[in-house]
Design a protein around this motif. Structure first.
Motif, mmCIF file in Angstrom:
data_model
loop_
_atom_site.group_PDB
_atom_site.id
_atom_site.type_symbol
_atom_site.label_atom_id
_atom_site.label_comp_id
_atom_site.label_asym_id
_atom_site.label_seq_id
_atom_site.Cartn_x
_atom_site.Cartn_y
_atom_site.Cartn_z
ATOM 1 N N TYR A 23 0.819 -1.212 0.000
ATOM 2 C CA TYR A 23 0.000 0.000 0.000
ATOM 3 C C TYR A 23 0.855 1.265 0.000
ATOM 4 O O TYR A 23 0.486 2.264 -0.623
ATOM 5 C CB TYR A 23 -0.967 -0.008 1.179
ATOM 6 C CG TYR A 23 -2.162 -0.889 0.934
ATOM 7 C CD1 TYR A 23 -3.164 -0.499 0.043
ATOM 8 C CD2 TYR A 23 -2.295 -2.126 1.552
ATOM 9 C CE1 TYR A 23 -4.253 -1.306 -0.211
ATOM 10 C CE2 TYR A 23 -3.394 -2.940 1.302
ATOM 11 C CZ TYR A 23 -4.365 -2.521 0.421
ATOM 12 O OH TYR A 23 -5.447 -3.328 0.163
ATOM 13 N N ARG A 24 2.003 1.235 0.656
ATOM 14 C CA ARG A 24 2.903 2.392 0.579
ATOM 15 C C ARG A 24 3.356 2.605 -0.860
ATOM 16 O O ARG A 24 3.458 3.742 -1.332
ATOM 17 C CB ARG A 24 4.113 2.188 1.492
ATOM 18 C CG ARG A 24 3.831 2.364 2.973
ATOM 19 C CD ARG A 24 5.113 2.673 3.745
ATOM 20 N NE ARG A 24 6.156 1.668 3.510
ATOM 21 C CZ ARG A 24 6.349 0.584 4.246
ATOM 22 N NH1 ARG A 24 5.569 0.344 5.295
ATOM 23 N NH2 ARG A 24 7.307 -0.257 3.967
ATOM 24 N N LEU A 59 1.674 1.772 -3.579
ATOM 25 C CA LEU A 59 0.551 2.320 -4.343
ATOM 26 C C LEU A 59 0.462 3.829 -4.161
ATOM 27 O O LEU A 59 0.349 4.587 -5.132
ATOM 28 C CB LEU A 59 -0.763 1.688 -3.879
ATOM 29 C CG LEU A 59 -1.214 0.365 -4.474
ATOM 30 C CD1 LEU A 59 -2.586 -0.005 -3.912
ATOM 31 C CD2 LEU A 59 -1.267 0.433 -5.992
ATOM 32 N N VAL A 60 0.507 4.259 -2.920
ATOM 33 C CA VAL A 60 0.395 5.693 -2.622
ATOM 34 C C VAL A 60 1.554 6.444 -3.264
ATOM 35 O O VAL A 60 1.370 7.518 -3.859
ATOM 36 C CB VAL A 60 0.363 5.927 -1.099
ATOM 37 C CG1 VAL A 60 0.438 7.418 -0.785
ATOM 38 C CG2 VAL A 60 -0.895 5.316 -0.500
ATOM 39 N N SER A 100 2.790 5.367 5.380
ATOM 40 C CA SER A 100 1.474 4.906 4.955
ATOM 41 C C SER A 100 0.529 6.101 4.918
ATOM 42 O O SER A 100 0.661 7.031 5.727
ATOM 43 C CB SER A 100 0.934 3.850 5.924
ATOM 44 O OG SER A 100 1.787 2.725 5.941
ATOM 45 N N SER A 122 -4.605 11.157 3.127
ATOM 46 C CA SER A 122 -5.026 10.886 1.752
ATOM 47 C C SER A 122 -6.255 11.692 1.338
ATOM 48 O O SER A 122 -6.340 12.162 0.195
ATOM 49 C CB SER A 122 -5.310 9.387 1.556
ATOM 50 O OG SER A 122 -6.308 8.943 2.450
ATOM 51 N N SER A 124 -4.871 4.734 -2.716
ATOM 52 C CA SER A 124 -4.522 3.454 -2.094
ATOM 53 C C SER A 124 -5.400 2.282 -2.528
ATOM 54 O O SER A 124 -5.286 1.197 -1.964
ATOM 55 C CB SER A 124 -4.591 3.586 -0.566
ATOM 56 O OG SER A 124 -5.877 4.025 -0.163
ATOM 57 N N ARG A 125 -6.245 2.471 -3.516
ATOM 58 C CA ARG A 125 -7.134 1.386 -3.927
ATOM 59 C C ARG A 125 -6.400 0.435 -4.864
ATOM 60 O O ARG A 125 -5.855 0.861 -5.880
ATOM 61 C CB ARG A 125 -8.371 1.969 -4.604
ATOM 62 C CG ARG A 125 -9.442 0.956 -4.918
ATOM 63 C CD ARG A 125 -10.754 1.652 -5.186
ATOM 64 N NE ARG A 125 -11.312 2.194 -3.962
ATOM 65 C CZ ARG A 125 -11.933 3.355 -3.862
ATOM 66 N NH1 ARG A 125 -12.078 4.122 -4.917
ATOM 67 N NH2 ARG A 125 -12.408 3.768 -2.708
#
Length: 223
Positions: free
Chosen positions: A74-75, A77-78, A121, A127, A142-143
Motif C-alpha cells: 500500500y505504501r 501504491l500511494v 502509509s 489521503s 490506495s485502492r
C-alpha cells in the motif's frame, strides 16, 4: 486475520459484458465506444499498459496477506499514484514541490516527501485532503488495481443506464422520474431501465392501435 475479498478477472469480464450491453442499448458499438484507456488510467491511477492488460483478461494483482508485505504494497501504491498526480500539472513539468502541495493541504512538506518516496502509509487524514486537492475519487491513492478498475466500470455502466432512462422518458414525454421504495431493496438504475423499456413498449403498442382505429361518421372515432 480479516482479508478483504479480492477482485478477479472473471468479475471484470462480466462488468465489461454489462458495459457492452448498456452501450449497445444506447446505440453505441459496445465498450470500444465508451471506454478509453488513457482516460481510465487518469481516473484510476493504473498505468495505461496495465489498464489494457486488465481489460484483456489479466488477473488483478492482489495485496499480499502477510502484514509487513501488505503495508509495503500500500505504501508503494500511494507513492506511485501521488507522484503521478504531482507530475500531472502542466505548469510543473518536473512535478509540484512537496512544500507547494503540503501548504495547500495543511500537511508538512516532509510528510509529502515521505508519502511520495514510499516511506509513510497514507492514513485517511493524509489521503483525503490530497485526493480532494487533485479532484480524484476517494480511495484513488490506495485502492488496489482490481478495485479501482471495477469501480470505474460500475460508474460507466450506471452512467449508460441513466442515459437509457432519460432516453425512455423523452419517448414517454416526461423529464424526470421518482423512485418509491416499497421494500428493503434500493431501486437500481438497471432495474429502472427495464421498467422504462416496458412502459415505452406499451406506449408504442397503444400508439399503433390508435393509428389503426377506424374513424366513425363525421370524422370521429367509432365507439
Amino acid at each position: 486475520m480479516n482479508v478483504p475479498r479480492e477482485v478477479t478477472a472473471a468479475e471484470i469480464a462480466q462488468l465489461l459484458r454489462d458495459v457492452d450491453a448498456a452501450a449497445r442499448r444506447l446505440g453505441y458499438d459496445g465498450r470500444g465506444s465508451v471506454l478509453d484507456v488513457p482516460d481510465i488510467a487518469r481516473r484510476t491511477g493504473i498505468g495505461p499498459a496495465r489498464v489494457q492488460e486488465l481489460l484483456d483478461g489479466a488477473e488483478p494483482e492482489p495485496p499480499p496477506r502477510e502484514n509487513k508485505a501488505r503495508e509495503a504494497f500500500y505504501r508503494g501504491l500511494v507513492s506511485r499514484r501521488l507522484d503521478m498526480l504531482r507530475r500531472s500539472n502542466p505548469d510543473s513539468p518536473d512535478g509540484e514541490s512537496y512544500r507547494e502541495i503540503g501548504d495547500e493541504v495543511d500537511l508538512s512538506h516532509s510528510l509529502i516527501g515521505h508519502l511520495v518516496n514510499g516511506k509513510r502509509s497514507a492514513r485517511p487524514e493524509y489521503s483525503s485532503p490530497l485526493e480532494t486537492r487533485y479532484g480524484v475519487a476517494h480511495g484513488f491513492l490506495s485502492r488496489p488495481e482490481g478495485d479501482a478498475l471495477t469501480e470505474h466500470l460500475v460508474r460507466v455502466k450506471e452512467g449508460l443506464h441513466a442515459g437509457a432512462v432519460l432516453e425512455g422518458l423523452r419517448v414517454l414525454g416526461g423529464e424526470q422520474v421518482s423512485l418509491r421504495r416499497t421494500d428493503d431493496d434500493t431501486p437500481s438504475l438497471e432495474g429502472l431501465v427495464a421498467v422504462v423499456d416496458a412502459l415505452v413498449a406499451r406506449k408504442r403498442i397503444l400508439d399503433r392501435a390508435d393509428r389503426a382505429e377506424p374513424e366513425g361518421p363525421g370524422g370521429d372515432s367509432g365507439v
